[in-house]
Enzyme design. Structure first.
Site, mmCIF file in Angstrom:
data_model
loop_
_atom_site.group_PDB
_atom_site.id
_atom_site.type_symbol
_atom_site.label_atom_id
_atom_site.label_comp_id
_atom_site.label_asym_id
_atom_site.label_seq_id
_atom_site.Cartn_x
_atom_site.Cartn_y
_atom_site.Cartn_z
ATOM 1 N N SER A 1 77.894 8.430 74.700
ATOM 2 C CA SER A 1 78.888 9.050 73.832
ATOM 3 C C SER A 1 79.935 8.063 73.324
ATOM 4 C CB SER A 1 79.560 10.207 74.580
ATOM 5 O OG SER A 1 80.040 9.768 75.822
ATOM 6 N N GLY B 1 78.541 29.932 65.555
ATOM 7 C CA GLY B 1 79.960 30.246 65.512
ATOM 8 C C GLY B 1 80.325 31.237 66.578
ATOM 9 N N GLY C 1 72.152 22.551 71.028
ATOM 10 C CA GLY C 1 71.878 23.658 71.948
ATOM 11 C C GLY C 1 70.555 23.433 72.638
ATOM 12 N N CYS D 1 90.375 22.352 61.290
ATOM 13 C CA CYS D 1 90.707 23.067 62.522
ATOM 14 C C CYS D 1 90.755 22.039 63.635
ATOM 15 C CB CYS D 1 89.674 24.155 62.848
ATOM 16 S SG CYS D 1 90.041 24.956 64.434
ATOM 17 N N ASP E 1 85.398 6.022 75.840
ATOM 18 C CA ASP E 1 84.645 7.282 75.842
ATOM 19 C C ASP E 1 85.168 8.162 74.715
ATOM 20 O OD1 ASP E 1 82.720 9.111 76.521
ATOM 21 O OD2 ASP E 1 83.438 9.450 78.550
ATOM 22 N N ASP E 2 84.438 9.207 74.392
ATOM 23 C CA ASP E 2 84.846 10.018 73.238
ATOM 24 C C ASP E 2 85.902 11.055 73.585
ATOM 25 O OD1 ASP E 2 83.212 11.695 74.672
ATOM 26 O OD2 ASP E 2 82.013 12.338 72.971
ATOM 27 N N CYS F 1 85.979 22.305 61.367
ATOM 28 C CA CYS F 1 86.227 21.784 62.723
ATOM 29 C C CYS F 1 86.187 20.264 62.713
ATOM 30 C CB CYS F 1 85.154 22.339 63.664
ATOM 31 S SG CYS F 1 85.107 21.557 65.285
ATOM 32 N N CYS G 1 88.520 26.354 72.816
ATOM 33 C CA CYS G 1 88.008 26.708 71.497
ATOM 34 C C CYS G 1 87.491 28.145 71.548
ATOM 35 C CB CYS G 1 86.872 25.772 71.096
ATOM 36 S SG CYS G 1 86.163 26.194 69.486
#
Lengths: 490, 490, 490, 490
Positions: A302, A121, A45, A457, A364-365, A255, A401
Site C-alpha cells: 500500500s 454505496g 470486494g 467528501c 504507509d497510506d 470521495c 464512513c
C-alpha cells in the site's frame, strides 16, 4: 491503496471498499465480459460475487462466496448466464451460507417484469424506509440496504420504469452508484453528490459501465466519460443512450479516499492515474515533513507509490526494506515457543541485511487502528534499524464512513482517540507525520480545500458529512458516537 | 525471483523451484512450528504440502494438495501431529487425487522402526536404482525418486541407521537436501556438491533445519550455519548434535539460480541477502548494457530488485509502469469481442498515464519461453511507450535442469533455439540484453567464473552439469536432447 | 404404500406424497424433537428438509437438500435452532442449489414480527393470487405456492394475527395442512375439506402436531386427536390451546390415497392402522378377483401388506418371490453386453429357485405408467414362472392430483389411456385385476362409496375433484388435459 | 441374513461379512460390468469399494469410501477404468481418509509387471508373515493382511506368475477367495477348505467370478459352477481357461453362516437358494420349539424368511408386527424429554394396532450382543403384546470368527457369557429357543453334523476352528480369550 492484498488487513487495520460494479449491454458475451470486468475490480470486494444476465426472455443469476475467479471461470458457469446484457457485483463482508441472500445483483419479479440491481454505496436512511415498507406489507428477502430501492420501485405508482426508479431514489439518502437491468435495457445512475464512482465506456456496439477505468483496460473497452453525479443513463437494446438529470445539478462531493486509496493505481480519475496522485502525495509528504535518513521503505504494497514519490522528492534511496509474502491466508496455530509477532512476520518480513544500522523512513497510506503500524516499527527495530520515522500519505482518519466504506466504529480509530504525538508514542516511532488536508487536495489537483464548499467528501478526515445520517441519528448509539470527544479537531 | 506469485507463470514461462523442507526436533509444538516454517517456504512449492511428526511412540502424517495454509492451520490438523519432532515438505507439481502418494514426507515402517524423509532435489539415477530394487522384490508406493532412498535403506545390511543411510546415499547420484526422522532422532544431510540449500538454526532447546533462512525469521529461530555439502547432521532427543562427512570433502557447486532467483529476497546466503544480490545484478546490467531512457520499469514482482539496482546505477527513475493484479487465479472464458491478451492484462496492466510517450527499460529476471516477455513488450507499446528496451538479470537460459528445478524441455527454451538478436526480434523489443555469466558471478561475490573449477552449478546457462546423468543417458530421448544444436554456446 | 423405498420409483412409476410437517411448542428441545419427528415422516418427502425454531426472541432456520438425517443430526445443527417452539418440513421435488429457496418452513419478517409456515398440500389458485399480489407491489422470494399465504397475511388489514391468517385462508382454494409460528405461539390448521392429514399429540407440557401418528410413536408423544377439517388450533407459550372453526363445518373429503398408500403402515387413521387397511384391500382383491395359483408374491415393499391379506384370504402361500436390494441409488452405466433390464434387476431380483415352474399372483399397490409392472412380469417369466397373474390394490389411477401429490401428467397415466384388457396386454400378464372403488371404500370401513356425497377425495380414480381448479382452468393446457378422452370412465 | 439393511446393526449387534469380490475378463466394458456386479454384492461390505482394470497396456484403479453407487456410477468414473479385464471389491470397516490405503483391489508394480488382487477372507498368520517380510526389507503400504500375499509373490524366486502365486499361498493360512489380475490374465482361487465362497460364470465371451450368484443375475451372466476349494482357475485373453489344484484335494469346510445368514436370499449355493435354506431353518425351529401364539412376527428384515417358514410349519399367521423405517442413517440428538429407545424406534416401530393384546412369536436370525433383541422385546410389550416368545434361526453364537467375518470380541457375545435361560432373562422374553446345530445342518441338506469330519466351518457355534490360528496364538490376548469359560459348551 489497498489494491494489493486481500488478506493484508485480516486484523481490520485497513479501511476497505465495500463494492464494485460492472455492467454491459448489447455485448455478444455479456456474462463473460462482466466476469472479466468484475475480476479487474476484485480489489473492491473479495467476499462474494454475483452476475445476473438477461437474454431477451429471462433473467439468470449466479452468485457465490469468494472471488470472481472461483465462481465465474468455468464454461458451465458462464453458460448459465446467456444473453447480451449482464451486470455484476463484488462485495466485501458477507459471511456464512445464508449470506448468499445479500450477494448482489439483487433480483425481483415485479409486475413490470424482472428487475435486477447492483449497488455500490450505502443508503443512510435504509432502516427508516424499510420499517415503513414492512408496515405496508412488504416482505424483505435480505438485510441489504439495496433491497429498499427494489421495494420502493415495486410499490411506486408511476407508470414507467424510469419514473418509478426516480420516484424511489428521491426517497433515498446517501451514496449510490447503481446498475439496473429491466427487460427494456440497462440504467446506470449515481447519487446527486457522486460520492461513489461510476464510469462509462464503449466496446464496439456494446456499452459498458464500471466502478473504475481499470476494468475497461482489462476487457479492452474504451473509456467514454464518468457518469455524472445525479445522472441516470438509460441504454436500450437498439443501442440508444439517453441521459437524465432528474435531481438537478448540485455541487458534487466525490470521495477523496476512493481516488487516492481504494482504487487501483492504474485507474484514472479526472484525467490522472491514481498512481500519479499517490506519488504526488508522497512528494507533498516529503516537502511538508522531511527527515534525515538512509532509506525510504514502503510498507508493502500500500505504501509503494507514495514511497517512490517521497524518495524522488527527497533524494533518499527507495529500497525494499520489508518483504511481503504472497501466501498469507489463514491464521496459523502459534507454537508455544514461537516468535512474537509471527503473524505480522508471516506477511511482512524485515529485509534484515539491508536495514541493519540504517535510519529508515517508513511510508504507509493510512493508520486506522495502529496495531499493524506498531508491529512494523518494532520489526524494523528488531532487524537493527537505528531510527524509524513513519510518514503517512493521508491526514489522520478520525471519523467513520457511512457511504459504503467499511470503517471500524469510531472509538477504534487511533486518530479519534489520540493526538499525533500520542500516536507516535503508541506506535513507538522516532517521528510520525501525516500529510495535511490541503496537501492532500493539492496532490489531487486543487490549490487547497475550499472549506465553504469542499470539492470532495473527506468526512473520514474532517467529520464534515455531506448528507444527513437518518438511521444513525435514530439509533441509540448515535448520541454516544457522534459526541465522541474529538480532540483531534481541536 | 519468482518469490512473488504462485500463479504468475501459469503458462509455464518461469522456472520453478520444486521443493522446500523444514524440520524441528526437541520443540514443544514441533508440528505447529513446522507448519509456520513451511509457510515461509511456500514460494518453493505450491501444489502440495505434508508434515510428519513423532511423539516418542508413533509417527503421524498429514498431507494435502494446495498451500500450507489450506492444510495446516486448523487446531484439528495440528492436533493430529503430536510430538516434539516434525518435518515438512512443500512441493510443486503434484496433480490429482492419487498424487497424494507423492506428497512428502514419505514414510515407511522398517524393521528398525518408522522412517520418514523429506527431500529437496532430484536423483539423476533414480530409474536405474528403482529397476534394480523391483527386480529384487521391492514394491514401490509412489513414483517419487525419493522412495528409492527408503528402499535402499530398508534393504541395506548395515547394522545402524546412520550406516544404512550412508550406504544408501553412496548409490545415489544428483541433488538432495534431506531431512530424515527415525525413532532415534533427526538427520539432516546435503549431497556432496551441495546443489540444493539447507540451513540449520536454533530456537531455545530446539534444533531446526530449513531450505532458506527466511523460515527462521518467521518462526523466530536463530540461524546457526549452513549444512555443509556432503555433511550429515544427526540430532537426538537428548539434544546432542553430531556431524559426519562420510563422503569426504570436495569442491561444492551450489546452484547459482537458487541464490539469485528462487529464494526469497530476504533469505541470506553466504552472508548476503538475496535482495542485495539481485540489486547487484541490476547494477551489473546497467554497467554492461546501458540505455538512454526515461523510466526503469520492473516486470512485477520478479524484476523489482534488479530494476532498483539498474535505476540506482543508471540514474533513470524507477517507476511502476506495470501494475500487477493480486487476483489472478484461473483462466477466464474469453469474451468473443474481448481485448487481445486479456490473459496478460488480468495479471499485468500498463500504467497507461505514466508510460505514454516514454522510453522505457523493462527489467525481468529471466526469459524462459519468451511468450510472456513478448506480450509485455506489446502491452507497453499499446499503452504508448515510444521505445521499449528489455534487460534480463540472468544469462540466457539454454539448458534444462536435472537437479530439482522444473524447466521446460530444452527445445522449448527460447535461448536454446535463438541468438540474442533473434530473441529480440521474437519479443519485438527495441533492444535486448542479458547480464554476462561473469557479471552474474561478480554480483554474487566472485571476481569471475573459474571455468576450470566453477564455484557454482550454472548448468542451465552453460550446460556444464556437475554430475553424470544416468537416467537421462539411458532414455531414448537423451541423444536428441543432449545433441540439440547449441548455437547459443557458440 | 411407498413407505418402503425412496429410490424405488426413480423412473417415476409411483405416485409420491409431496410433503410432511411436524411442529412442537413448549418442548425443552423443540428442534431435536422436530428433527426426530420429521425423520419418522421422511417417506413423505426425501428431497429437502427444513426446521425453524423460536426462542422467545428470534427465529432460527436451517434448511438443506437431502434427508433429515443428513441435515439435522449434528449437535451443531441442533444448536443453531434454540428455543421451545419449532416446526419442520420434508418435501419431495426440489432440485438444484437455488431450490433451497423453496425449502420450507418459509419465513418472513412481518410488521407484527416473525412468521414461519410449513405447508403440506397444494393451493389450486396460487397463480391467480400471486399475480394479483405482484400487481400490488409484492416481491416473491420463491416459486412456492405457500408464499402466497404469507403475502396475504402480510397485506391483510385485520388487527390480530389469527384474523389476518383467516382473512388470508378465505382467499385460498385447494389443500393445506399448515403449521404456523409467530411470536405468540403456534397455529395448526387444515383446509375445510381436510384433504391432507394433520394430527395432534401431547408429550408432557409440550403440544405436538404431525402429518401422521407414526411421528408421535417415534418421539414418544401420545396421540390426542386429528386436527379437524377447517379447524385452526392455536397454542400459546402458557400452554393454552384454543380451537376455531372460522369456515363453518362442511362435509370432509380426506384423501383416500393418503390413507391407504402414502402413509406408513404403522400410522393410524380413524382408529385403524394403515397396515390393516392394506391387508383388507388385499382380502377384497382375493374375494373380487380370485385366481388358481401356487404362490402369492408381493412386489416389494409396496405390495407386502396387501399380499399378506390376499394370501390369508385365498389360502395360497405368501412367498418372497422377488428380492429387493437395499442399495439402489443412482443409475449405473449399462455395460454394452449387459443384461436387459439390469436397472430393474438392481432393485428387484427374481428368487429364481422359488419361482421356477410356479403359477404366481403378483400383488402391487398401484399401476401408474406401467413400465415397472411390465418389467417385473417379464422378470418373473424369465425366472421360469409358468403363469403370472397381476392384482392391484387400488382402482385404476386415471386422473392427476392437484392437491399435493406428485402425479405424472394425465397422458402418462396408463389407466387414462387404456382399458384393463389393454393394460394387461401392455404389461404382458396372464390376467390383471384392480380392486373396485366400492371394494376400496369397504376396506377402509364404509359400506360403499356414497356417490352423491363421497366420503373421501378419490379424484385420482374418479376424476371427481372436490374443489374448483382455478389455475388449471386458466392455463392453456387445461382444455386438452381435462378433455382427454376418458374411456376408462365409460 | 443381513441382506437387508446396512444400518440396522449400527450398534454392532449383528455379525457382518467383511468383503465381496467380482471379476470379469474378455468383457467389452469390464469396469461397468464389475461396478454392476459389485453393486449386487453391496450387502457384503458397505464402507468402501474399489475397481482395478487393465487395457492390455496399463492398470487403472479407482477407490472410494462409501457405496459402489456413490463411486462408480458416473461416466467419468467408468471412463477412468478402460479395458476388457477388471476386478472389484467391496469391504466393511475402513474408516478415515488414510483408510483408502486399505481399500482393495491392492495393486503393485512387480518386476513381472502389474499385479492386482481382490481378497475375501482373512489370513490367520498375516502378522507372522509380515514381520518376516519387513525384516527382509519389504515396505508395506497398508495394514491389510492381503498385502502379505503381494510381497510373498514379489519375493518368490519361482519363474512363472502361477508358480510364484502358489509359492506364496503355500505359506498362507486361513480363508481366502482371491481374484488376481496380471498382464497375462485373471486368476481366481479359493483356499483349500473353501471357507469363503467364489463362483464362476459366463457371459458371451467373457468369464466372470463373484462371491455370490446374485451378481450374475444382476449383470445377466450365467452361472457355470463354484470355484472348488483349493482350486486356481487361470483365464487368459485368448479365452482359454485352465484349472489347477496345487494343494491336492481335502475335505472342504465352507462357512455355514455364510450360506444361511450373510448371502442374499436369492443367491444359490449347492443347488438351493439361501431363501429356501432360511425357510427350512424356520420350519426346523417350529418343529423343535413350537409355541402357542397368535402371530408370527419377523424382526425385519433379517428374520423374514425364517418367519415365513415358521408360520407355514406352525399354522400361526405371519404378520408385520414391526415396521422398519427405510431412513435410518445417523444417530439423532436425543431430545431431553424424548421417548426411551427412540434409537430403536427410528429403525423399528411396533405396529401397535396389530400387536395389542396378542401372543407373538418373534423370529430373528441370530443373537449377538443381545441389546437389540432386548429393546425389541420391550417395544412389543409396550405396544401391548400379551406374550413375547423369541425364536432364533441359528444356534447360539458363542465364538469369534477369524476367517473374514466381523465379530465382536468373544466377551461381548451374549451366548459366550450366558446360558439360554440367562439369555431369556436378559432379553426379557417369555420364552427363548435356538435352532439346534443338527437342525441347522438338516435345513441345509445334511442329515446331521458329522462331528468327526464336519461338513462345514461352524466355529462360531462350536469353537471347532478348521485351521491353526497363528497370529492369535502369538498375541498376548490369546490366553485370556481362548480360555474364556465356555459354559455354553457344557
Amino acid at each position: 491503496m489497498n489494491w494489493t492484498n486481500p488478506f493484508l488487513d485480516a486484523d481490520g487495520d485497513k479501511l476497505r471498499e465495500e463494492c464494485g460494479v460492472f455492467g454491459a449491454i448489447n455485448a455478444t458475451d455479456a456474462a463473460a465480459l462482466t466476469a472479466l470486468g468484475l475480476h479487474a475490480l476484485q480489489h473492491r470486494g473479495q467476499e462474494a460475487a454475483g452476475i445476473t444476465s438477461y437474454d431477451g426472455v429471462e433473467f439468470y443469476s449466479r452468485r457465490g462466496l469468494g472471488h470472481v475467479a472461483e465462481n465465474f471461470t468455468s464454461p458451465e458457469a458462464i453458460a448459465e448466464l446467456p444473453g447480451t446484457m449482464a451486470a455484476g457485483h463484488v462485495r466485501y463482508s458477507t459471511t456464512g451460507g445464508s449470506g448468499l441472500r445479500n450477494v448482489q445483483p439483487l433480483y425481483a419479479d415485479l409486475a413490470s417484469g424482472g428487475f435486477a440491481v447492483a449497488h455500490n454505496g450505502n443508503i443512510s436512511n435504509a432502516q427508516a424506509l424499510r420499517s415503513d415498507l414492512v408496515r405496508r406489507g412488504a416482505i424483505f428477502q435480505s438485510t441489504s440496504d439495496t433491497e429498499v430501492i427494489i421495494h420502493l420501485v415495486a410499490t411506486s405508482r408511476y407508470p414507467t420504469m424510469i419514473d418509478r426508479l426516480v420516484d424511489a431514489l428521491r426517497l433515498v439518502e446517501g451514496a449510490y452508484s447503481l446498475i439496473v437491468m429491466t427487460p427494456e435495457g440497462m440504467i446506470a445512475c449515481r447519487d446527486p453528490l457522486g460520492i461513489r464512482p461510476l464510469v462509462m465506456g464503449r466496446m464496439g456496439d456494446a456499452v459498458v459501465f464500471a466502478s473504475e477505468t481499470v476494468a475497461f483496460d482489462v476487457v479492452g473497452a474504451e473509456f467514454t466519460r464518468e457518469v455524472e453525479p445525479g445522472e441516470l443513463i438509460r441504454v436500450d437494446f437498439s443501442g440508444e443512450v439517453h441521459s437524465l438529470h432528474p435531481f438537478g445539478r448540485h455541487g458534487a462531493r466525490p470521495c477523496i479516499f476512493e481516488h487516492v486509496y481504494f482504487s487501483r493505481p492504474d485507474s484514472m480519475f479526472a484525467g490522472h492515474t491514481v498512481y500519479e496522485a499517490r506519488k504526488a502525495i508522497g512528494q507533498q509528504l516529503a516537502i511538508e515533513n522531511p527527515v534525515d535518513a538512509d532509506l525510504v521503505v514502503p510498507v508493502p504494497d500500500s505504501g509503494v507509490p507514495a514511497a517512490i514519490g517521497y524518495a524522488q522528492q527527497s533524494g533518499v534511496p527507495f529500497e525494499l526494506g520489508i518483504i511481503r509474502s504472497h501466501y498469507v491466508g489463514r491464521t496459523f496455530i502459534q507454537p508455544s515457543d514461537g516468535a512474537r509477532h509471527s503473524g505480522v512476520k508471516r506477511k511482512h518480513n524485515a529485509n534484515r541485511g539491508l536495514v541493519q544500522g540504517k535510519r529508515i523512513v517508513l511510508i504507509d497510506d493510512s493508520i486506522v487502528r495502529g496495531t499493524t503500524s506498531m508491529k512494523i516499527v518494532e520489526m524494523m527495530r528488531e532487524a537493527g534499524a537505528s531510527e524509524v520515522h513513519f510518514r503517512v500519505a493521508s491526514p489522520p482518519t478520525a471519523h467513520s464512513c457511512f457511504y459504503g466504506v467499511d470503517t471500524p466504529e469510531r472509538s477504534k480509530l487511533l486518530a479519534a482517540r489520540m493526538s499525533v504525538e500520542e500516536m507516535r508514542d503508541f506506535i513507538k516511532a522516532d517521528s510520525l507525520a501525516f500529510v495535511s488536508i490541503d496537501g492532500l487536495y493539492r496532490a489531487v489537483g486543487s490549490a487547497r480545500r475550499d472549506n465553504g464548499s469542499p470539492q470532495f467528501c473527506d468526512a473520514c478526515f474532517t467529520g464534515d458529512y455531506p448528507t444527513s445520517l437518518t438511521d444513525l441519528a435514530a439509533s441509540k448509539g448515535e448520541a454516544a458516537q457522534l459526541s465522541f470527544p474529538d480532540h483531534k479537531a481541536a
